[in-house]
Design an enzyme around this catalytic site. Sequence first.
Site, PDB file in Angstrom:
ATOM      1  N   SER A 162     -36.367 -30.492  23.174  1.00  0.00           N
ATOM      2  CA  SER A 162     -37.706 -29.955  22.930  1.00  0.00           C
ATOM      3  C   SER A 162     -38.615 -30.287  24.091  1.00  0.00           C
ATOM      4  O   SER A 162     -38.475 -31.337  24.736  1.00  0.00           O
ATOM      5  CB  SER A 162     -38.248 -30.612  21.657  1.00  0.00           C
ATOM      6  N   TYR A 197     -40.215 -38.840  16.817  1.00  0.00           N
ATOM      7  CA  TYR A 197     -39.378 -37.623  16.831  1.00  0.00           C
ATOM      8  C   TYR A 197     -39.014 -37.250  18.271  1.00  0.00           C
ATOM      9  O   TYR A 197     -37.842 -37.027  18.601  1.00  0.00           O
ATOM     10  CB  TYR A 197     -40.123 -36.459  16.138  1.00  0.00           C
ATOM     11  N   LYS A 229     -35.234 -37.177  20.607  1.00  0.00           N
ATOM     12  CA  LYS A 229     -34.714 -36.125  21.501  1.00  0.00           C
ATOM     13  C   LYS A 229     -34.469 -36.699  22.905  1.00  0.00           C
ATOM     14  O   LYS A 229     -33.458 -36.416  23.544  1.00  0.00           O
ATOM     15  CB  LYS A 229     -35.701 -34.956  21.580  1.00  0.00           C
TER      16      LYS A 229
HETATM   17  C1  UD1 Z   1     -45.738 -29.499  17.360  1.00  0.00           C
HETATM   18  C2  UD1 Z   1     -45.262 -30.919  17.498  1.00  0.00           C
HETATM   19  C3  UD1 Z   1     -44.164 -30.947  18.564  1.00  0.00           C
HETATM   20  C4  UD1 Z   1     -43.058 -29.947  18.236  1.00  0.00           C
HETATM   21  C5  UD1 Z   1     -43.676 -28.555  18.107  1.00  0.00           C
HETATM   22  C6  UD1 Z   1     -42.675 -27.455  17.752  1.00  0.00           C
HETATM   23  C7  UD1 Z   1     -47.219 -32.322  16.938  1.00  0.00           C
HETATM   24  C8  UD1 Z   1     -48.239 -33.278  17.470  1.00  0.00           C
HETATM   25  N1  UD1 Z   1     -46.369 -31.797  17.848  1.00  0.00           N
HETATM   26  O1  UD1 Z   1     -46.296 -29.149  18.589  1.00  0.00           O
HETATM   27  O2  UD1 Z   1     -43.628 -32.226  18.671  1.00  0.00           O
HETATM   28  O3  UD1 Z   1     -42.082 -29.938  19.257  1.00  0.00           O
HETATM   29  O4  UD1 Z   1     -44.671 -28.603  17.072  1.00  0.00           O
HETATM   30  O5  UD1 Z   1     -42.142 -27.640  16.458  1.00  0.00           O
HETATM   31  O6  UD1 Z   1     -47.123 -32.084  15.737  1.00  0.00           O
HETATM   32  N2  UD1 Z   1     -52.969 -25.899  15.073  1.00  0.00           N
HETATM   33  C9  UD1 Z   1     -54.150 -25.578  14.419  1.00  0.00           C
HETATM   34  N3  UD1 Z   1     -54.189 -25.659  13.066  1.00  0.00           N
HETATM   35  C10 UD1 Z   1     -53.099 -26.064  12.321  1.00  0.00           C
HETATM   36  C11 UD1 Z   1     -51.899 -26.360  13.000  1.00  0.00           C
HETATM   37  C12 UD1 Z   1     -51.868 -26.277  14.385  1.00  0.00           C
HETATM   38  O7  UD1 Z   1     -55.167 -25.246  15.041  1.00  0.00           O
HETATM   39  O8  UD1 Z   1     -53.221 -26.152  11.093  1.00  0.00           O
HETATM   40  C13 UD1 Z   1     -52.939 -25.823  16.542  1.00  0.00           C
HETATM   41  C14 UD1 Z   1     -52.554 -27.134  17.211  1.00  0.00           C
HETATM   42  O9  UD1 Z   1     -53.683 -27.950  17.396  1.00  0.00           O
HETATM   43  C15 UD1 Z   1     -51.959 -26.619  18.524  1.00  0.00           C
HETATM   44  C16 UD1 Z   1     -51.347 -25.264  18.146  1.00  0.00           C
HETATM   45  O10 UD1 Z   1     -51.960 -24.884  16.910  1.00  0.00           O
HETATM   46  O11 UD1 Z   1     -52.969 -26.410  19.473  1.00  0.00           O
HETATM   47  C17 UD1 Z   1     -49.836 -25.314  17.923  1.00  0.00           C
HETATM   48  O12 UD1 Z   1     -49.553 -26.335  16.977  1.00  0.00           O
HETATM   49  P1  UD1 Z   1     -48.063 -26.570  16.421  1.00  0.00           P
HETATM   50  O13 UD1 Z   1     -47.497 -25.290  15.920  1.00  0.00           O
HETATM   51  O14 UD1 Z   1     -48.094 -27.721  15.479  1.00  0.00           O
HETATM   52  O15 UD1 Z   1     -47.219 -26.927  17.727  1.00  0.00           O
HETATM   53  P2  UD1 Z   1     -47.406 -28.102  18.826  1.00  0.00           P
HETATM   54  O16 UD1 Z   1     -48.716 -28.759  18.684  1.00  0.00           O
HETATM   55  O17 UD1 Z   1     -47.087 -27.517  20.147  1.00  0.00           O
END
Ligand code: UD1
Length: 347
Positions: free
Chosen positions: A123, A147, A151
């Site tokens: 990842s 996590y 990896k």
């Molecule tokens: C998350 C994980 C990462 C994992 C990746 C793919 C965390 C801190 N990191 O990353 O380890 O490899 O998923 O599975 O959890 N967002 C919102 N509202 C929400 C949820 C997310 O605004 O309710 C935003 C987040 O702040 C971010 C973006 O959407 O900016 C993507 O979030 P997410 O899908 O959780 O992915 P990652 O943060 O990249």
Amino acid sequence: MIMVTGGAGYIGSHVCIALLDAGFDVVVVDNLSNSKRTSLDRVQAICGRSISFEKVDLRDEKAILRILRDFDVTAVVHLAGLKAVGDSHENPIGYYDNNFVGTLRLVSAMKTANVRKLIFSSSATVYGNPSYLPIDESHSLAPTNPYGRTKYFIEEMLRDLHGSDNDWSIAILRYFNPVGAHESGVIGEDPSGIPNNLLPLVAQVAIGKRKQLVVLGNDYPTHDGTGIRDFIHVVDLASGHLSALNHLKGPGILTTNLGTGRGTSVLEIVQAFESVSGSAVPHTIGDRRAGDVAACYADPTLAADLLGWKSTKTLVQMCADHWRWQSNNPNGYHPPTQPTSERDAPT
Ligand code: UD1
């Protein structure tokens, strides 16, 4: 015969389709801890071919050895693993046991069975906070949660394994943010409980299962203040595994990003999803999530150079395919709840 660990899961089911369509035979090994057997029935229906299935935990080395031998496995695509960042903080032992020890037992069984070709699902989380963008494979590795460290340690172990025995043929694939679903709309991501990731949440809001999305921060140093990620269509991601498998002809070890190279903000995702689905995605602005970074996207050059692989699908396709899956299967792989008595029956 290719063994796919975690093959019943979201990414695994799409990888199975890519392999079957390319003519490979597949045996899936999955403990079904976060997946449903139904996904494989649907994969078989899509491809018109059958898959062998073994409900086995990777830590059961004897069982893995038996499967490797019984099915005459020539390569393993290893996707099985736990992936919730929050859970990994609460239960590091469980994460190290499942992810690290599971992989250790797997490669130990592979060594005994003389199967030395492995594709491993890593990842972009191994990079930690980006010190430059786009992130290429020589970026420093400093994962920020247990996590991500599972990896990272698995990657290190695989590098040591190859160092000890050059006959191994290993591809380490660092995924960015997989989204979307097969275009049939019959397989897709089915998160249990409250999803952690953005797209499943957006889709559940669009279909009315959740009232609203909380945008986790709009004060990042990005063009609209919200987080930017490299969303990649899961079908593209799956084809990256096929490219890696076809590339691994002889011994060696390679590590490559699988991403698009394009960054998309949270608000851009919301807009794209609304226009594709025709449904509103009500949202409010909340606090930043601990551990989140402002922006993260891949330099995908190496995958193109090494594997001849590039992502092909657009953001609109990602949202449209995700939406087709969600709207056709509002309960994921669970059948709709049946009324339990006459009193509950709809009138
Ligand atoms: C998350 C994980 C990462 C994992 C990746 C793919 C965390 C801190 N990191 O990353 O380890 O490899 O998923 O599975 O959890 N967002 C919102 N509202 C929400 C949820 C997310 O605004 O309710 C935003 C987040 O702040 C971010 C973006 O959407 O900016 C993507 O979030 P997410 O899908 O959780 O992915 P990652 O943060 O990249």
